[in-house]
Scaffold this active site. Structure first.
Site, PDB file in Angstrom:
ATOM      1  N   ARG A  50      41.378  30.205  41.281  1.00 54.57           N
ATOM      2  CA  ARG A  50      40.031  29.612  41.980  1.00 54.57           C
ATOM      3  C   ARG A  50      38.926  30.808  41.745  1.00 54.57           C
ATOM      4  O   ARG A  50      38.580  31.493  42.486  1.00 54.57           O
ATOM      5  CB  ARG A  50      40.057  29.262  43.384  1.00 54.57           C
ATOM      6  N   ASP A  52      35.326  32.385  41.095  1.00 55.07           N
ATOM      7  CA  ASP A  52      34.065  32.379  41.881  1.00 55.07           C
ATOM      8  C   ASP A  52      32.859  31.914  40.623  1.00 55.07           C
ATOM      9  O   ASP A  52      33.039  31.791  39.648  1.00 55.07           O
ATOM     10  CB  ASP A  52      33.555  33.841  42.159  1.00 55.07           C
ATOM     11  N   TYR A 111      43.645  38.705  34.354  1.00 54.30           N
ATOM     12  CA  TYR A 111      42.224  38.645  34.210  1.00 54.30           C
ATOM     13  C   TYR A 111      41.752  39.994  33.341  1.00 54.30           C
ATOM     14  O   TYR A 111      42.463  41.015  33.022  1.00 54.30           O
ATOM     15  CB  TYR A 111      41.733  38.957  35.665  1.00 54.30           C
ATOM     16  N   ARG A 198      37.246  42.217  41.168  1.00 56.18           N
ATOM     17  CA  ARG A 198      35.686  42.872  40.865  1.00 56.18           C
ATOM     18  C   ARG A 198      35.588  44.164  41.786  1.00 56.18           C
ATOM     19  O   ARG A 198      34.869  44.942  41.420  1.00 56.18           O
ATOM     20  CB  ARG A 198      35.003  41.465  41.410  1.00 56.18           C
TER      21      ARG A 198
END
Lengths: 248, 248
Positions: A50, A52, A111, A198
């Site tokens: 999910r 952002d 990622y 992040r």
């Protein structure tokens, strides 16, 4: 009813995020509406991750159930035609068993975070990378990152909005390397907490700038306290790269 | 009065082209206005190349004369601050002799053309590459390209708006290679005619698709006739990569 696994590529810039939101456009809404336009069916899209607002995907895996008969090729072509002009594309499609679930069957997520390390503002890379003006020591960032690899309580690196039941996660890989002006961070895990990548990249950037020494990353982790977080990197540089499944 | 050579990176998408235009925004206008905001001076920017609407630059060289005293660093920072939010950035700056001319001193120009060879529409690469759905044979494109290398009359590959006095140009290199979904075309010459790179890439794409055989590229060149042109590739995939000067 056939279950299709779709691989999506998208520019996260115009979206409030992958998941359907009451207050703005989402990748899920665009894909579900495209499928409705193609099939007349109201489907629910399930995704491996999910992401952002502003976060991109090179290959997000999702699944949908469709009653009408389609070959994967025809379905892909039809959905892509209806997705225009949204910056979302189906780049692969296959039939999967009914018990295959894009989210719950997924056993690994990867990622990539892209930093452009230079003083000049971004032009072609705007919205697609994080510009950091101060010179970054990518080797120091890589060394510091290793304190995060393994099974840990990642409370420090977790958004206050995170819905995961436990802050315990196993980070399999966190590699940092430089390619010219680019500093690339690659993160692999079975799953991540909300904002985890992040948050980790933000702290590593502080190390790279020399504002944190390398040991502070491990200390921030050990603090298990969101207040110990140095910096949350912006979404622009984050890409969902890969979802892994047992049979693949 | 000091002459500064600036290296510009820009996203050509929002501009009518590099050169100042009566009917829309240009890179030249943005840079000249940024310099006016910084110095109070009305300068004229001269560039190594005159790129079209939608064409990008990774490192366009330009020069301006500025009366007020600046270090290259301070000038760069000040211009970049004033260029925002335009997707143009000064990525290098140096003082040069008064007889150094970004256009007339330039002895070599290099372009890159990026093709994304896949059926799915572009998302993150939109405006930054040419999407070609039909599979391209990059090796055939490379072989066909070699007919264009050397000194030739490039009338076939020249826009009707081209202002060059002669259609004779020497093409030093035209290489095509594949990197995954990407097909990259690299072109080096002392100078190019208007639309020359896009016209050459368009014909090579026809070869790559199998719609032209390899020999047709040389035949189109020999025709010296714009009507012999197969296809003009769109500006989105074109990047001005490098300008070369004798002392560098």
């Amino acid at each position: 009813m056939t279950r299709f696994a779709l691989t999506l590529e998208f520019d996260g810039g115009p979206f409030m995020g992958l998941q359907r939101q009451a207050h703005g456009p989402s990748v899920q809404q665009c894909v579900e509406e495209a499928i409705h336009a193609v099939t007349g069916e109201r489907v629910t899209m399930h995704a491996a991750g999910r992401t952002d607002a502003g976060v991109h995907a090179l290959a997000m895996r999702v699944h949908v159930n469709i009653a009408k008969a389609f070959t994967p090729f025809r379905l892909t072509e039809a959905i892509n035609a209806r997705l225009r002009p949204n910056p979302i594309a189906v780049i692969a499609c296959e039939e999967v068993p009914d018990d295959w679930h894009a989210r719950f069957s997924c056993i690994g997520r990867a990622y990539l975070y892209r930093i452009v390390n230079r003083r000049a503002p971004l032009t072609l890379e705007r919205g697609r990378a994080w510009q950091v003006a101060k010179p970054l020591d990518a080797e120091a960032m890589h060394r510091a990152a290793q304190a995060l690899v393994g099974r840990h309580d990642f409370t420090t690196f977790r958004s206050v909005h995170c819905q995961a039941q436990s802050p315990l996660k196993t980070l399999d890989r966190l590699d940092v390397r430089r390619e010219g002006d680019l500093v690339l961070v690659e993160a692999d895990a079975r799953s991540f907490l909300h904002h985890q990548v992040r948050s980790m990249v933000g702290c590593l950037a502080l190390v790279g700038m020399g504002r944190w020494d390398e040991a502070q990353v491990g200390q921030a982790l050990a603090a298990r306290d969101r207040q110990a977080l140095g910096l949350n990197a912006p979404p622009d540089g984050l890409y969902f790269v890969r979802a892994l499944y047992p049979t693949e």
